[in-house]
Design a protein around this motif. Structure first.
Motif, PDB file in Angstrom:
ATOM      1  N   LEU A  11       0.855  -1.192   0.000  1.00  0.00           N
ATOM      2  CA  LEU A  11       0.000   0.000   0.000  1.00  0.00           C
ATOM      3  C   LEU A  11       0.887   1.237   0.000  1.00  0.00           C
ATOM      4  O   LEU A  11       1.781   1.370   0.833  1.00  0.00           O
ATOM      5  N   LEU A  57       3.399   1.097   3.210  1.00  0.00           N
ATOM      6  CA  LEU A  57       3.181   0.034   4.172  1.00  0.00           C
ATOM      7  C   LEU A  57       3.991  -1.175   3.729  1.00  0.00           C
ATOM      8  O   LEU A  57       3.699  -1.782   2.690  1.00  0.00           O
ATOM      9  N   ARG A 111       6.011   1.437   8.511  1.00  0.00           N
ATOM     10  CA  ARG A 111       5.686   2.480   7.527  1.00  0.00           C
ATOM     11  C   ARG A 111       6.895   3.357   7.216  1.00  0.00           C
ATOM     12  O   ARG A 111       7.545   3.885   8.117  1.00  0.00           O
ATOM     13  N   THR A 133      -8.578   6.796   4.151  1.00  0.00           N
ATOM     14  CA  THR A 133      -9.029   5.487   3.683  1.00  0.00           C
ATOM     15  C   THR A 133     -10.434   5.146   4.150  1.00  0.00           C
ATOM     16  O   THR A 133     -11.087   4.295   3.547  1.00  0.00           O
ATOM     17  N   THR A 202      -5.073  -7.541  11.288  1.00  0.00           N
ATOM     18  CA  THR A 202      -6.224  -6.834  10.714  1.00  0.00           C
ATOM     19  C   THR A 202      -6.183  -5.342  11.020  1.00  0.00           C
ATOM     20  O   THR A 202      -7.136  -4.624  10.745  1.00  0.00           O
ATOM     21  N   SER A 203      -5.089  -4.846  11.561  1.00  0.00           N
ATOM     22  CA  SER A 203      -4.955  -3.416  11.865  1.00  0.00           C
ATOM     23  C   SER A 203      -4.851  -2.601  10.581  1.00  0.00           C
ATOM     24  O   SER A 203      -4.473  -3.105   9.520  1.00  0.00           O
ATOM     25  N   SER A 204      -5.184  -1.315  10.698  1.00  0.00           N
ATOM     26  CA  SER A 204      -5.138  -0.423   9.542  1.00  0.00           C
ATOM     27  C   SER A 204      -4.957   1.007  10.031  1.00  0.00           C
ATOM     28  O   SER A 204      -4.782   1.247  11.228  1.00  0.00           O
ATOM     29  N   ARG A 205      -5.045   1.950   9.100  1.00  0.00           N
ATOM     30  CA  ARG A 205      -4.970   3.364   9.485  1.00  0.00           C
ATOM     31  C   ARG A 205      -6.208   3.790  10.271  1.00  0.00           C
ATOM     32  O   ARG A 205      -6.195   4.808  10.945  1.00  0.00           O
ATOM     33  N   VAL A 208      -5.747   0.293  15.193  1.00  0.00           N
ATOM     34  CA  VAL A 208      -4.796  -0.783  15.459  1.00  0.00           C
ATOM     35  C   VAL A 208      -5.476  -1.753  16.417  1.00  0.00           C
ATOM     36  O   VAL A 208      -5.745  -1.424  17.579  1.00  0.00           O
ATOM     37  N   ASP A 247      -7.253   7.759  10.462  1.00  0.00           N
ATOM     38  CA  ASP A 247      -8.466   7.736   9.636  1.00  0.00           C
ATOM     39  C   ASP A 247      -9.678   7.266  10.442  1.00  0.00           C
ATOM     40  O   ASP A 247     -10.626   6.704   9.897  1.00  0.00           O
ATOM     41  N   GLN A 272       4.138  -3.352  13.802  1.00  0.00           N
ATOM     42  CA  GLN A 272       3.828  -4.401  12.837  1.00  0.00           C
ATOM     43  C   GLN A 272       3.053  -5.539  13.524  1.00  0.00           C
ATOM     44  O   GLN A 272       3.113  -5.697  14.738  1.00  0.00           O
TER      45      GLN A 272
END
Length: 285
Positions: A11, A57, A111, A133, A202-205, A208, A247, A272
């Motif tokens: 990403l 990412l 990142r 996002t 399954t974490s994202s912006r 977490v 986000d 991570q």
């Protein structure tokens, strides 16, 4: 000046300092997840602090220069090469026409930020070039074949190489307990502060996600939606915490058991999957 994107890795997003102040419109601040790394890359290149950079990412980026540009890399540390020759982290370097900047997968962090002198020229929405996002604002993810245009350069400062920002071992984050800690048992609040929490893949912006002991609620009625901030630790229905990222939704119905202090929320950008996080309770003045 133009850079051609040949590979992006998992990403690649364009991010600047975000669009704070639009919560009443249902828009989160968004912006770079690791704001310190963004500040560093712009400082190295002599850019304005709000210049847009690439947030990667997991590395995997390849950029080919069509014109001579000055580039720099901060954030997560990993292999950096130009046409196969190693390049130093945290240093402004020249990328001549036809040469390729390649970033491998980072080790121990997540990142990476790639900036160019003059910043990337990107259309702004609500005053920002950032990709949100969750809300779908800003430019879409960068893909292979994109051509990235850079803005006019400013004088470049003469700086030493910047040190890496990584944190070895468990990631310790200062938190203020509340505002809905009274919706949990006393044992659950102790467990939040005393347990080792593992970062979920399954974490994202947006958030977490953490896994560990179930945090048991003392109240089971439904909480009306209320405003949320970056760093809020919501506890979902399965008793697992989610730390909201840049986000995040502007409101939420899960009770917030504690909030990560803003000075430590950047650290989550580099957490991570599998990384151990511990929370340290602090008292606010």
């Amino acid at each position: 000046m133009t850079l051609v994107v040949e590979e992006t890795g998992p990403l690649a997003l364009l991010q600047d300092r975000g669009r704070p102040g639009h919560g009443h419109l249902g828009v989160s601040p968004s912006g770079a997840f690791d704001r310190t790394a963004l500040r560093q890359v712009n400082l190295l290149l002599g850019n304005q602090p709000d210049a847009a950079a690439l947030e990667l990412l997991g590395g995997g980026l390849v950029l080919r220069a069509e014109d001579s540009v000055l580039v720099a890399v901060t954030g997560a540390v990993g292999p950096i090469t130009i046409d196969g020759d190693p390049v130093a982290y945290g240093r402004a370097v020249s990328l001549r026409p036809g040469r390729r900047l390649r970033l491998g997968a980072p080790t121990g962090s997540l990142r990476t930020y790639v900036g160019v002198a003059g910043g990337f020229v990107v259309a702004h929405e609500l005053g920002s070039a950032s990709t949100d996002t969750l809300a779908g604002l800003g430019p879409g993810p960068v893909v292979a074949g994109d051509r990235l245009v850079t803005g006019p350069r400013l004088p470049t400062p003469d700086l030493e190489d910047l040190p890496a920002l990584g944190h070895a071992g468990d990631l310790v984050l200062d938190v203020a307990v509340g505002p809905r800690d009274d919706w949990f048992t006393a044992a659950a609040v102790r467990s939040l502060l005393e347990s080792a929490w593992q970062v979920s893949p399954t974490s994202s912006r947006v958030g977490v996600r953490l896994t560990g002991p179930r945090l048991v609620r003392s109240r089971t009625d439904e909480l009306p939606s209320e405003p949320c901030l970056r760093g809020s630790i919501q506890v979902s229905a399965d008793g697992q915490p989610i730390v909201l990222g840049p986000d995040h939704p502007v409101t939420g119905g899960y009770p917030v058991i504690a909030v990560v202090l803003d000075r430590h929320t950047d650290r989550l950008a580099q957490a991570q999957p599998g990384r151990i996080i511990r929370f340290r309770g602090v008292s606010l003045p």
